[in-house]
Enzyme design. Structure first.
Site, short mmCIF file in Angstrom:
data_model
loop_
_atom_site.label_atom_id
_atom_site.label_comp_id
_atom_site.label_asym_id
_atom_site.label_seq_id
_atom_site.Cartn_x
_atom_site.Cartn_y
_atom_site.Cartn_z
N ASN A 110 39.17 28.19 36.01
CA ASN A 110 39.64 28.99 37.19
C ASN A 110 38.41 29.20 38.24
OD1 ASN A 110 38.04 31.14 35.90
ND2 ASN A 110 39.65 32.43 36.86
N LYS A 155 44.51 24.72 37.20
CA LYS A 155 43.55 25.04 36.44
C LYS A 155 43.16 24.14 35.24
CE LYS A 155 44.49 30.01 36.81
NZ LYS A 155 44.65 31.24 36.32
N SER A 192 42.96 37.11 46.53
CA SER A 192 41.72 36.87 46.40
C SER A 192 40.86 37.03 47.70
CB SER A 192 41.49 35.68 45.60
OG SER A 192 41.98 35.49 44.29
#
Ligand code: ATR
Length: 310
Positions: A100, A79, A30
């Site tokens: 998320n 999550k 990410s």
């Protein structure tokens, strides 16, 4: 490897932050593609990654809020925990029971809660955390984009009924698939998912086990294929891949799992899970910034980071 990340200015006192929290987090792609997106938008923001133990998650979210982070992403195993740790849940988080993406928000002079991105300097008053789920929509986006998959009226064989499999089952049911076949090592979990969907989606044919008919899609949501030497996630004696139009594997590393290799050999269209990762991040960036995300730039940065190519 040279990841394009041409920020217009170095980090300074006005820089704002987003981050992914996971345990572990070292594998996360990410930061690579989110920073490319932030730079392309011309934002003086940075996207970081922190390894956070589950027992410290609440403290870290509270700290990020106090430091006026723009937002957070949560990855394994946070999550479900994060779902309990936000003041507000948007419809996607409520629907899929997992968070998320968190966006921090403050109230404008009219009393309306707005993203922190809209406040210059110190945000006035209290800051709240709103939770979103961008994973579910990302599954459909990736399937449409890469396999031309049309959910309405489709027949799907879904492998796996863990966290990711459950979100996929619910999203596919919501999107109007006609038939959903569920296969899971622990059969009871697939049965629970089937029972739930039968109650909420009366128009859906939901079965536990392999289909006798051809399907539009086989979707792997198990972890089989991650490690070298893993078995296939389906029993080809019970279902031949030649009867599937497309095969999608949520795994993206290796780029071509044994399932995808077998599917390619059987003449299926195939795609791996990189598109899902991309689209959950694209949507998160849009939620934080309120602007369309530079998808092409983010896709290239992600591919370069993961596979070393563009
Ligand atoms: P995620 O959040 O990625 O979905 P998970 O909830 O742990 O992770 O789910 C992992 C999935 O992979 C489950 O469907 C799991 O099957 P079980 O429900 O029977 O545990 C499946 N899986 C993991 N290892 C497996 C193996 N060796 N053989 C078959 N299925 C496996």
């Amino acid at each position: 490897m040279s990841v394009p990340e041409p920020f217009a200015s170095p980090i300074n006192a006005r820089t704002r932050y987003c981050a992914v929290l996971g345990w572990p987090v070292r594998h996360s792609a990410s930061p690579a593609f989110q920073n490319a997106g932030l730079a392309a938008l011309g934002l003086n923001w940075r996207y970081l990654a922190f390894a956070v133990r589950p027992e410290h998650l609440a403290e870290v979210i509270a700290g990020a809020r106090r430091m006026q982070f723009i937002g957070l992403n949560l990855t394994v195993p946070h999550k479900l925990l994060a779902f309990q740790m936000v003041e507000e849940l948007d419809a996607t988080a409520r629907r899929y029971g997992a968070v998320n993406t968190i966006r921090f928000e403050a109230q404008n002079p009219g009393g309306e809660w707005r993203p922190l991105a809209e406040f210059e300097g110190e945000a006035p008053g209290e800051i709240r955390a709103q939770g979103f789920n961008t994973d579910a929509e990302a599954i459909l986006r990736a399937l449409e984009e890469e396999l031309d998959f049309e959910a309405r009226g489709a027949r799907v064989l879904l492998l796996g009924a863990g966290g990711a499999g459950q979100v996929a089952a619910l999203k596919l049911a919501d999107a109007g698939v006609e038939a959903l076949y569920l296969v899971n090592r622990t059969r009871q979990k697939a049965e629970e998912v089937a029972r739930r969907l039968a109650g909420t989606h009366p128009g859906l044919r939901v079965r536990v086990g392999y289909p006798a008919e051809a399907v539009d899609l086989v979707l792997n949501a198990t972890s089989l294929g991650l490690r070298a030497g893993d078995a296939l996630p389906l029993d080809t004696g019970q279902f031949s891949l030649a009867r599937a139009r497309g095969v999608y594997d949520m795994i993206y590393c290796p780029a071509e799992t044994p399932l995808l290799q077998a599917a390619r050999a059987a003449g299926c269209r195939i795609a791996n899970g990189l598109g899902m990762l991309l689209h959950q991040g694209v949507r998160a960036l849009e939620i934080w910034s309120g602007r369309p995300a530079p998808v092409g730039v983010m896709r290239r940065a992600l591919r370069e980071h993961v596979y070393g190519d563009v």
